[in-house]
Design an enzyme around this catalytic site. Structure first.
Site, short mmCIF file in Angstrom:
data_model
loop_
_atom_site.label_atom_id
_atom_site.label_comp_id
_atom_site.label_asym_id
_atom_site.label_seq_id
_atom_site.Cartn_x
_atom_site.Cartn_y
_atom_site.Cartn_z
N GLY A 92 3.47 6.46 8.49
CA GLY A 92 4.89 6.58 8.13
C GLY A 92 5.71 5.41 8.63
CG ASP A 96 -0.03 -3.85 2.80
OD1 ASP A 96 0.34 -3.48 1.67
OD2 ASP A 96 -0.13 -3.10 3.79
CB SER A 144 3.05 1.65 6.40
OG SER A 144 1.83 1.86 7.03
N GLY A 145 5.35 -0.53 6.28
CA GLY A 145 6.43 -1.04 5.44
C GLY A 145 7.67 -1.40 6.23
CG HIS A 157 -0.41 0.41 2.48
ND1 HIS A 157 -0.01 -0.48 3.45
CD2 HIS A 157 -0.16 1.64 2.98
CE1 HIS A 157 0.46 0.20 4.49
NE2 HIS A 157 0.39 1.48 4.22
#
Ligand SMILES: *[C@@H]1O[C@H](CO)[C@@H](O)[C@H](O)[C@H]1NC(C)=O
Length: 255
Positions: free
Chosen positions: A206, A112, A208-209, A67
Site C-alpha cells: 500500500g 517501475d 508502493s507508488g 505495478h
C-alpha cells in the site's frame, strides 16, 4: 575496501537486527505525518479503497509505480489533499496512463514508473501542491537521509493506516543491496535501496507508488518493491530513482 565497507554495513545491520527496538506502529514503525505536510501526496484508489500512493508532479500529472495499475482506469480514482483515508477530499478520474516504455514485471520489477493524467487541473493551494522533479544527474548517494510517506499496512498482514504515515530511512550502498545475501542481482543502477534506522520499520503493502524525499521539495524516488515480509532486513525496500527518468517524465508531460 569495498568488501570491507559491505562487511561493516552487514555488521551495522546485524546490530540493528539484534538490538533494535521492537515496537511496531505504522507504515510499519512510522509516525503520523502532520496533516497536509505532504501536499503532493496522492492516494490511488479503487472503489473507495486505497491501493497505492502517488505524487503530484504537475498540475495535471501524478507519478506512481507502474505495478499499481492492474485495474482498468475507469475503476480508479486519484484522491488529493488527503490526510485520513475515507475523509472527503478532492477526487479526480484518470484521463490517461503512461507506463514507462521499458517497464518490466519479471523476473523482478524494472523501470517501475507510470504517469497518470488527471481529468482536470489542480489549483495549487496550501493542501494540494506539486513536488518538483530532480535534475537528471542528481543521483542519490549511499548514506543519504530520506523519508517515505504512505497509507500502507501498519503491521505485517495487518490493515492500512488511517492517517498518512511517514518514516525516516537512509540509502544503502547499491552494490551491497545487490549482493547474494540481499537482492542477489535484482537491483539496477536506477534503483535506490532503503533501510530504516531500527528493525520493524519499513514501507509495506500500500506504500508502493509513494514518494521518497531526500532533499526538501523534491521527489527522489518512488517506492517500488520489498519482500513479502516487509521488515526483512536482507530484503530492504527498493524505490525507483526519479532523476534518471526526469527527461522521460518531462517529455511525456509536454506531449
Ligand atoms: C546488480 O547485479 C546485476 C546482475 O549481476 C547487474 O546486472 C546489475 O547492474 C547490478 N546492479 C548494480 C546497481 O550494480
Amino acid at each position: 575496501m569495498e568488501a570491507r565497507l559491505s562487511q561493516l554495513l552487514l555488521l551495522v545491520l546485524g546490530a540493528l537486527w539484534a538490538g533494535g527496538n521492537t515496537f511496531e506502529t505504522h507504515i510499519i514503525g512510522g509516525r503520523e505525518a502532520a496533516p497536509n505536510s505532504h501536499p503532493y501526496m496522492v492516494s490511488l484508489q479503487k472503489a473507495g479503497t486505497h491501493r497505492c500512493g502517488g505524487v503530484l508532479v504537475h498540475r495535471k500529472w501524478v507519478l506512481t509505480a507502474a505495478h499499481c495499475l492492474t485495474n482498468r482506469i475507469e475503476q480508479l480514482r486519484l484522491v488529493l489533499g488527503l490526510h485520513v483515508l475515507g475523509d472527503p477530499s478532492l477526487t479526480y478520474r484518470i484521463r490517461k496512463v503512461v507506463k514507462h516504455p521499458e517497464y518490466k514485471e519479471a523476473p523482478s520489477l524494472q523501470n517501475d514508473l507510470a504517469l497518470l493524467k488527471l481529468d482536470g487541473k489542480v489549483k495549487p493551494s496550501r493542501t494540494i501542491r506539486p513536488l518538483a522533479l530532480p535534475q537528471r544527474r542528481q543521483a542519490v548517494a549511499a548514506g543519504a537521509r530520506c523519508s517515505v510517506a504512505g497509507w500502507g499496512l501498519t503491521h505485517q498482514g495487518g490493515q492500512l493506516a488511517k492517517a498518512l504515515q511517514e518514516l525516516d530511512v537512509h540509502v544503502l550502498d547499491a552494490r551491497m543491496c545487490n549482493n547474494s545475501r540481499f537482492w542477489n542481482g535484482d537491483i539496477t543502477p536506477d534503483m535506490i535501496c532503503l533501510a530504516a534506522n531500527a528493525k520493524n520499520q519499513a514501507p509495506c503493502k500500500g506504500d508502493s507508488g509513494g514518494p521518497v524525499v531526500c532533499r526538501r521539495g523534491q521527489v527522489a524516488g518512488i517506492v517500488s518493491f520489498s519482500s513479502k515480509v516487509c521488515t526483512d532486513i536482507f530484503k530492504p525496500s527498493v524505490a525507483t530513482a526519479v532523476a534518471p527518468y526526469t527527461p522521460w517524465i518531462k517529455k511525456t508531460i509536454r506531449r
